[in-house]
Design an enzyme around this catalytic site. Structure first.
Site, PDB file in Angstrom:
ATOM      1  N   ASP A   1       0.885  -1.161   0.000  1.00 17.15           N
ATOM      2  CA  ASP A   1       0.000   0.000   0.000  1.00 17.15           C
ATOM      3  C   ASP A   1       0.923   1.212   0.000  1.00 17.15           C
ATOM      4  O   ASP A   1       2.097   1.120   0.391  1.00 17.15           O
ATOM      5  CB  ASP A   1      -0.956   0.003   1.199  1.00 17.15           C
ATOM      6  CG  ASP A   1      -2.136   0.958   0.953  1.00 17.15           C
ATOM      7  OD1 ASP A   1      -2.047   1.790   0.028  1.00 17.15           O
ATOM      8  OD2 ASP A   1      -3.134   0.880   1.688  1.00 17.15           O
TER       9      ASP A   1
HETATM   10  C1  BGC Z   1      -4.888   3.523   0.073  1.00 15.85           C
HETATM   11  C2  BGC Z   1      -5.036   2.566  -1.084  1.00 15.85           C
HETATM   12  C3  BGC Z   1      -4.793   3.305  -2.365  1.00 15.85           C
HETATM   13  C4  BGC Z   1      -3.412   3.936  -2.335  1.00 15.85           C
HETATM   14  C5  BGC Z   1      -3.059   4.710  -3.582  1.00 15.85           C
HETATM   15  C6  BGC Z   1      -3.577   4.289   0.022  1.00 15.85           C
HETATM   16  O1  BGC Z   1      -3.534   5.276   0.987  1.00 15.85           O
HETATM   17  O2  BGC Z   1      -4.970   2.810   1.284  1.00 15.85           O
HETATM   18  O3  BGC Z   1      -6.297   1.967  -1.087  1.00 15.85           O
HETATM   19  O4  BGC Z   1      -4.929   2.428  -3.458  1.00 15.85           O
HETATM   20  O5  BGC Z   1      -3.367   4.840  -1.237  1.00 15.85           O
HETATM   21  O6  BGC Z   1      -3.827   5.856  -3.655  1.00 15.85           O
END
Ligand code: BGC
Length: 748
Positions: free
Chosen positions: A226
């Site tokens: 993530d």
């Molecule tokens: C979120 C993800 C997301 C990623 C990219 C993160 O903060 O938890 O779900 O895909 O950011 O934006």
């Protein structure tokens, strides 16, 4: 593409570099080797694609499909596949290699700020629907990225908290939401979550990233962090995290280089990670569809269909569908400006949005705003205006729900109430007009203190940019509602099983409710709920008959075929969600009363009958046994229930299952007499010493213990460890006798 050859030409620094992003949204390319970069876009229910390298806040105009909280209520694999297909096609046209979704995390508590992005409290439903979305996306040769793997069930301290649970809970609930999706959907990529699991960051949790995900489930793509989830880059890589996103500006790449040089990291591990990443890059590049067209109008229509097929009719006392001939008061800010998506990384820059008012052109309408969305202040002037409108109309439709500030990625809710200004409005409107319908826009359950005062409730969730049209279609009967709740609506948030421990202490979050999540808990405790899991009404009625099992006895490795006839006995065509639950009626394990193990959505014309067939295999009957560390089926009776919801059983039939896994039990001096009597030869082995046994010291002869003596004595003996016999046998049972019994028990 000969990927191994490309890797052989790379320097150590280049290989380390491939393992992190080139910028916020892309992998790195290597020009000298002709290796292209690949772009990600956020999902999960529309393209949140960055449109400029220099401005991270600039996103393309895209189509906002309904959020997963909405589509989950469709219980419709095909529908979700079609949305996935559309997303895949949009990605092709926008040169996006991987879309970041679906999000399959379990809704542990209705308070989780991100529930709107997740499907369900039930792992089977979540994982089946996620698999459909993955298959749809990947049918266009674009990668899906199932996230957030795993146990990311709160926003509070999401980057450091530790989700602590036993392996059974993990396997049956939280991992299970991903397991089916990975096995059936075969996602190209998996995103690891921010949080820790039992103290170890997901990003460096070898047990789950490698042993479970890859070795047990057969995942063959790459794992991406993530955004910002990497903790210790070298440990993460060793554990099975291939790609760091977005980028640590070369700092973590350098750590990888040094670790290889010092021998801390085997270069083969790095090579494998690079191979996995490049493999996916080429899977996309080699299947590019440069002719794909992002047809926003067509996708908007699909978004409306997805919403209308997902709307859940929660209450209807002879009022819906409405007639277009009647004057209607549409009351509430959301009638004009629906809340149709959640906040955070999934937010879509919608190219257009339609409201219920926009789509009610042929209806005699009066509009009143009713409440403020930006502040929860009761505005009497707005309420008075709404009451006036309600009085002038045949029917009042109040568009209520949660404003953005009430739920979002990034924080969790502290209660499940609607804004007080909306509750006050609803009260005033129901007093003014006896025909009141509530339309709810929210990403997660809310309390409904007014439920007995309104005539109908339509849960439209966060229904995407075409929710206005979908709502009108259902309100006026153009579409017969067929959504069913993918989560329980509790009466109060305090009733939720995780309530006492949700969010934890500091970083420690104990999942003490174990497997009793959602309906598994409410049903076991026979608690009242506002609306149960699986619940939803229709404008027609269905009858069920002829439940047939192809066998009444089987081994756990056999499969069971279940058939049931469903007939539309009402006056209009409609869709029914046929739900199959398995209820164990045997065994020692502490288990939920019933669990969803099958569902099918079918369309029926009036008077039409269809036969629905389910196939159940071992997993439908098994629980995860911590001793054998595997799925285990206890021998005995299991009830197959065909239900309207987790609470309403329509038909049931029993099957006897014989488990084929033999659990080797080692008997010791601490084994209870009761446990030993469960052993096939237990009673004959024990008999010689039990004959010598008399429970001394309890004044049995004088019946000092009253009429319950026999029951008490049996219970005492059953719960006594073998060694206890010595103290109560006047010295006639010896340790030697006990050793002999144990030898016999353990030799069989
Ligand atoms: C979120 C993800 C997301 C990623 C990219 C993160 O903060 O938890 O779900 O895909 O950011 O934006």
């Amino acid at each position: 593409m000969d990927i191994k050859r490309i890797i052989n030409q790379m320097t150590l620094e280049e290989k380390a570099g491939i393992c992190s992003g080139g910028d916020f949204w892309s992998t790195k390319g290597i020009e000298r080797l002709g290796l292209p970069k690949m772009m990600f876009s956020d999902g999960p229910y529309g393209l949140h694609k960055n449109s400029s390298d220099s401005n991270l806040e600039s996103y393309i105009h895209a189509v906002c499909f309904p959020a997963a909280c909405t589509t989950a209520a469709s219980f419709d694999r095909d529908l979700i596949y079609k949305v996935g297909e559309a997303l895949g096609n949009e990605c092709q046209s926008e040169n996006v290699g991987v879309i970041l979704g679906p999000a399959a995390n379990i809704k542990r508590s209705p308070l989780c700020g991100r529930n709107f992005e997740y499907y369900s409290e039930d792992p089977y439903l979540a994982s089946e629907l996620a698999a459909s979305q993955i298959k749809g996306i990947q049918s266009k040769n674009v990668g899906a990225c199932i996230k957030h793997f795993w146990a990311n069930n709160q926003e509070h301290r999401r980057m450091t908290s530790s989700s602590d649970m036993d392996e059974r809970t993990a396997r049956e609930i939280y991992l299970a939401a991903f397991e089916g999706a990975v096995k059936l959907g075969k996602p190209w990529t998996v995103m690891c979550s921010y949080n820790r699991i039992n103290g170890v960051y997901s990003a460096e949790n070898k047990k789950y990233l490698t042993d479970v995900l890859r070795k047990e489930w057969g995942f063959d793509g790459f794992v991406v962090s993530d955004w910002g989830a990497v903790n210790d880059r070298v440990s993460d890589l060793k554990a099975g995290l291939e790609l760091e996103m977005p980028t640590s500006f070369g700092m973590n790449d350098q750590k990888i280089v040094e670790a290889v040089k010092t021998g801390e990291l085997d270069e083969a591990v790095l090579d494998k990670a690079v191979e996995r990443i490049i493999n996916i890059v080429y899977r996309f590049i080699e299947n590019r569809d440069c002719n794909a067209i992002f047809d926003r109008e067509a996708d908007h229509e699909l978004a409306r269909k997805a919403a209308s097929e997902s709307i859940v009719l929660l209450k209807n006392e002879n009022i819906l569908p409405l007639s277009k001939k009647d004057t209607a008061a549409f009351i509430g800010y959301f009638a004009k400006w629906p809340r149709y998506q959640g906040g955070g990384s999934s937010r879509i820059n919608s190219y257009k949005m339609e409201s219920a008012i926009d789509m009610a052109k042929d209806i005699d309408l009066i509009y009143a705003q009713g409440y403020e969305v930006h502040d929860d202040i009761i505005r009497q002037d707005l309420i008075d205006e709404a009451v006036e409108a309600a009085k002038r109309a045949k029917v009042a439709v109040v568009f209520a729900g949660l404003p953005d500030a009430f739920e979002s990625e990034g924080f969790d809710r502290t209660h499940i109430r609607l804004p007080q200004c909306q509750n006050a409005l609803i009260k005033a409107v129901t007093n003014a007009n006896p025909n009141t319908v509530i339309v709810l826009h929210n990403g997660s359950p809310v309390e409904m203190p007014w439920i007995n005062d309104v005539n109908a409730v339509l849960e439209v969730y966060l229904g995407g940019q075409a929710i206005g049209g979908a709502t009108i279609q259902v309100l006026y009967g153009e579409v017969n509602p067929s959504g069913r709740l993918a989560e329980t609506f509790p009466l109060r948030v305090q009733d939720n099983p995780s309530y006492l421990y949700y969010l934890g202490e500091g970083d420690c979050v104990e999942y003490r409710e174990g497997v009793f999540v959602g309906y598994r808990y409410y049903d076991k405790k026979e608690m009242g709920v506002l609306f149960p899991f699986g619940y939803g009404l229709s404008y027609t009625a269905f009858s069920y008959s002829n439940l047939k099992l192809d066998k009444t006895k089987m081994k756990d490795l056999d499969t069971l075929t279940v058939m049931v006839d469903v007939t539309n006995i009402g006056k209009c065509a409609g869709k029914e969600v046929v739900q199959l639950y398995v209820a164990p009626k045997c065994g020692q394990a502490i288990r939920p009363v019933r669990e969803l193990k099958g569902f099918e959505k079918i369309f029926l014309e009036p008077n039409e009958t269809k036969t629905v067939t389910f196939t159940l295999s071992k997993r439908a009957f098994a629980y995860y046994d911590m001793n054998i560390q595997d799925w285990y089926v206890e021998s005995g009776e299991y009830e197959i229930q065909i239900n309207k919801s987790s609470r309403k059983i329509i038909l049931s039939a029993s099957v006897h299952i014989t488990g084929t896994v033999h659990k080797k039990i080692i008997y010791t001096r601490d084994s209870t007499i009761g446990d030993i009597l469960h052993h096939p030869n237990g009673s004959s082995i024990l008999k010689p010493i039990l004959d010598k046994y008399s429970l001394t010291g309890y004044g049995e002869e004088d019946n000092l213990l009253g009429d319950g003596t026999k029951v008490m004595m049996e219970a005492l003996i059953k719960n006594m460890p073998l060694r206890g016999l010595i103290s109560f046998s006047d010295g006639s049972i010896t340790f030697k006798n006990i050793e002999k019994v144990l030898k016999e028990l353990n030799s069989i």
